[in-house]
Design a protein around this motif. Structure first.
Motif, PDB file in Angstrom:
ATOM      1  N   ILE A 141       0.918  -1.169   0.155  1.00  0.00           N
ATOM      2  CA  ILE A 141      -0.032   0.159  -0.010  1.00  0.00           C
ATOM      3  C   ILE A 141       1.068   1.513   0.015  1.00  0.00           C
ATOM      4  CG2 ILE A 141      -1.625   1.412   1.399  1.00  0.00           C
ATOM      5  CD1 ILE A 141      -2.992  -0.974  -0.136  1.00  0.00           C
ATOM      6  N   VAL A 142       2.110   1.110   0.804  1.00  0.00           N
ATOM      7  CA  VAL A 142       2.776   2.458   0.754  1.00  0.00           C
ATOM      8  C   VAL A 142       3.435   2.761  -0.576  1.00  0.00           C
ATOM      9  CG1 VAL A 142       4.779   3.385   1.643  1.00  0.00           C
ATOM     10  CG2 VAL A 142       3.025   2.438   3.182  1.00  0.00           C
ATOM     11  N   ILE A 143       3.794   1.510  -1.235  1.00  0.00           N
ATOM     12  CA  ILE A 143       4.484   1.675  -2.413  1.00  0.00           C
ATOM     13  C   ILE A 143       3.780   1.963  -3.505  1.00  0.00           C
ATOM     14  CG2 ILE A 143       5.623   0.445  -4.391  1.00  0.00           C
ATOM     15  CD1 ILE A 143       6.931  -1.454  -2.044  1.00  0.00           C
ATOM     16  N   ALA A 202      -0.481   9.751 -10.692  1.00  0.00           N
ATOM     17  CA  ALA A 202      -1.978  10.234 -10.316  1.00  0.00           C
ATOM     18  C   ALA A 202      -2.345  11.268  -9.307  1.00  0.00           C
ATOM     19  CB  ALA A 202      -2.990   8.894 -10.944  1.00  0.00           C
ATOM     20  N   PRO A 203      -1.685  12.124  -9.072  1.00  0.00           N
ATOM     21  CA  PRO A 203      -1.792  12.918  -7.683  1.00  0.00           C
ATOM     22  C   PRO A 203      -3.466  13.272  -7.498  1.00  0.00           C
ATOM     23  CG  PRO A 203      -0.542  14.191  -9.187  1.00  0.00           C
ATOM     24  CD  PRO A 203      -0.859  12.824  -9.877  1.00  0.00           C
ATOM     25  N   THR A 257     -12.566   8.291  -0.722  1.00  0.00           N
ATOM     26  CA  THR A 257     -12.560   6.849  -0.446  1.00  0.00           C
ATOM     27  C   THR A 257     -11.112   6.211  -0.422  1.00  0.00           C
ATOM     28  OG1 THR A 257     -12.785   6.253  -2.807  1.00  0.00           O
ATOM     29  CG2 THR A 257     -14.754   6.485  -1.496  1.00  0.00           C
ATOM     30  N   THR A 258     -10.134   6.804  -1.682  1.00  0.00           N
ATOM     31  CA  THR A 258      -8.965   6.369  -1.603  1.00  0.00           C
ATOM     32  C   THR A 258      -8.026   6.851  -0.537  1.00  0.00           C
ATOM     33  OG1 THR A 258      -8.891   6.495  -3.942  1.00  0.00           O
ATOM     34  CG2 THR A 258      -6.794   6.529  -2.884  1.00  0.00           C
ATOM     35  N   ALA A 259      -8.260   8.074  -0.020  1.00  0.00           N
ATOM     36  CA  ALA A 259      -7.455   8.626   1.201  1.00  0.00           C
ATOM     37  C   ALA A 259      -7.743   7.739   2.458  1.00  0.00           C
ATOM     38  CB  ALA A 259      -7.522   9.893   1.348  1.00  0.00           C
ATOM     39  N   ALA A 260      -9.393   7.267   2.531  1.00  0.00           N
ATOM     40  CA  ALA A 260      -9.633   6.643   3.606  1.00  0.00           C
ATOM     41  C   ALA A 260      -9.389   5.125   3.771  1.00  0.00           C
ATOM     42  CB  ALA A 260     -11.337   6.714   3.754  1.00  0.00           C
ATOM     43  N   GLY A 261      -9.142   4.610   2.524  1.00  0.00           N
ATOM     44  CA  GLY A 261      -8.630   3.172   2.314  1.00  0.00           C
ATOM     45  C   GLY A 261      -7.258   3.212   2.880  1.00  0.00           C
ATOM     46  N   LEU A 317     -12.533   0.198  -0.259  1.00  0.00           N
ATOM     47  CA  LEU A 317     -12.514   1.790  -0.543  1.00  0.00           C
ATOM     48  C   LEU A 317     -11.458   2.326  -1.342  1.00  0.00           C
ATOM     49  CD1 LEU A 317     -13.130   2.714   3.271  1.00  0.00           C
ATOM     50  CD2 LEU A 317     -14.626   2.958   1.532  1.00  0.00           C
ATOM     51  N   ILE A 318     -10.148   1.595  -1.332  1.00  0.00           N
ATOM     52  CA  ILE A 318      -9.352   2.236  -2.218  1.00  0.00           C
ATOM     53  C   ILE A 318      -9.745   1.997  -3.687  1.00  0.00           C
ATOM     54  CG2 ILE A 318      -6.962   2.014  -3.063  1.00  0.00           C
ATOM     55  CD1 ILE A 318      -6.337   1.249   0.015  1.00  0.00           C
ATOM     56  N   ALA A 319     -10.080   0.866  -4.112  1.00  0.00           N
ATOM     57  CA  ALA A 319     -10.503   0.388  -5.430  1.00  0.00           C
ATOM     58  C   ALA A 319     -11.839   1.222  -5.718  1.00  0.00           C
ATOM     59  CB  ALA A 319     -10.665  -1.039  -5.557  1.00  0.00           C
TER      60      ALA A 319
END
Length: 138
Positions: free
Chosen positions: A34-36, A45-46, A53-57, A94-96
């Motif tokens: 996840i960190v990588i 893709a900043p 949802t990405t930030a929360a995941g 959430l990330i996806a």
């Protein structure tokens, strides 16, 4: 000094159980990926990092990783351990969610963890009947 006096002794409170080490390895593996991937998202893709949802995941995975390192897993019931990989799957979802980058495949990490930790839970008895299939190929 003898050889026994020069070796460092680890206090009992620092020793970890195989269960704890297994949980740490699975969770830290997911956190490292996840960190990588977060660093790659920031570079490539900043605008995706700004998605709630990405930030929360990502934040949930990091919180779950800290929890995995803090909790005394040898004192927690075996079935309760399944909560952490299931929560990881939720965070990966959430990330996806609403993402063009397709991070759903990361669910393989917690699913493999569940499969390895509970591998004997779904298996049948070791009798001869469990080894034979009741159906035949045409």
């Amino acid at each position: 000094m003898s050889a026994t006096e020069t070796t460092a002794r680890v206090p009992p409170s620092v020793r970890t159980s195989p269960r704890s080490r297994s949980i740490w390895l699975w969770q830290l593996s997911l956190a490292a990926v996840i960190v990588i991937l977060t660093l790659a998202i920031v570079v490539l893709a900043p605008e995706q990092i700004a998605a709630p949802t990405t930030a929360a995941g990502i934040a949930l995975i990091l919180v779950f990783t800290v929890m995995a390192l803090i909790l005394p897993w040898d004192r927690i019931g075996r079935a309760t351990i399944a909560v952490l990989p299931l929560a990881d799957i939720l965070a990966i979802g959430l990330i996806a969610y609403g993402d063009d980058l397709r991070f759903g495949y990361l669910s393989v990490f917690p699913l493999a963890w569940l499969a390895s930790h509970f591998r004997s839970a779904g298996s049948s008895s070791r009798s001869g009947s469990s080894r034979r299939s009741s159906w035949r190929m045409p």
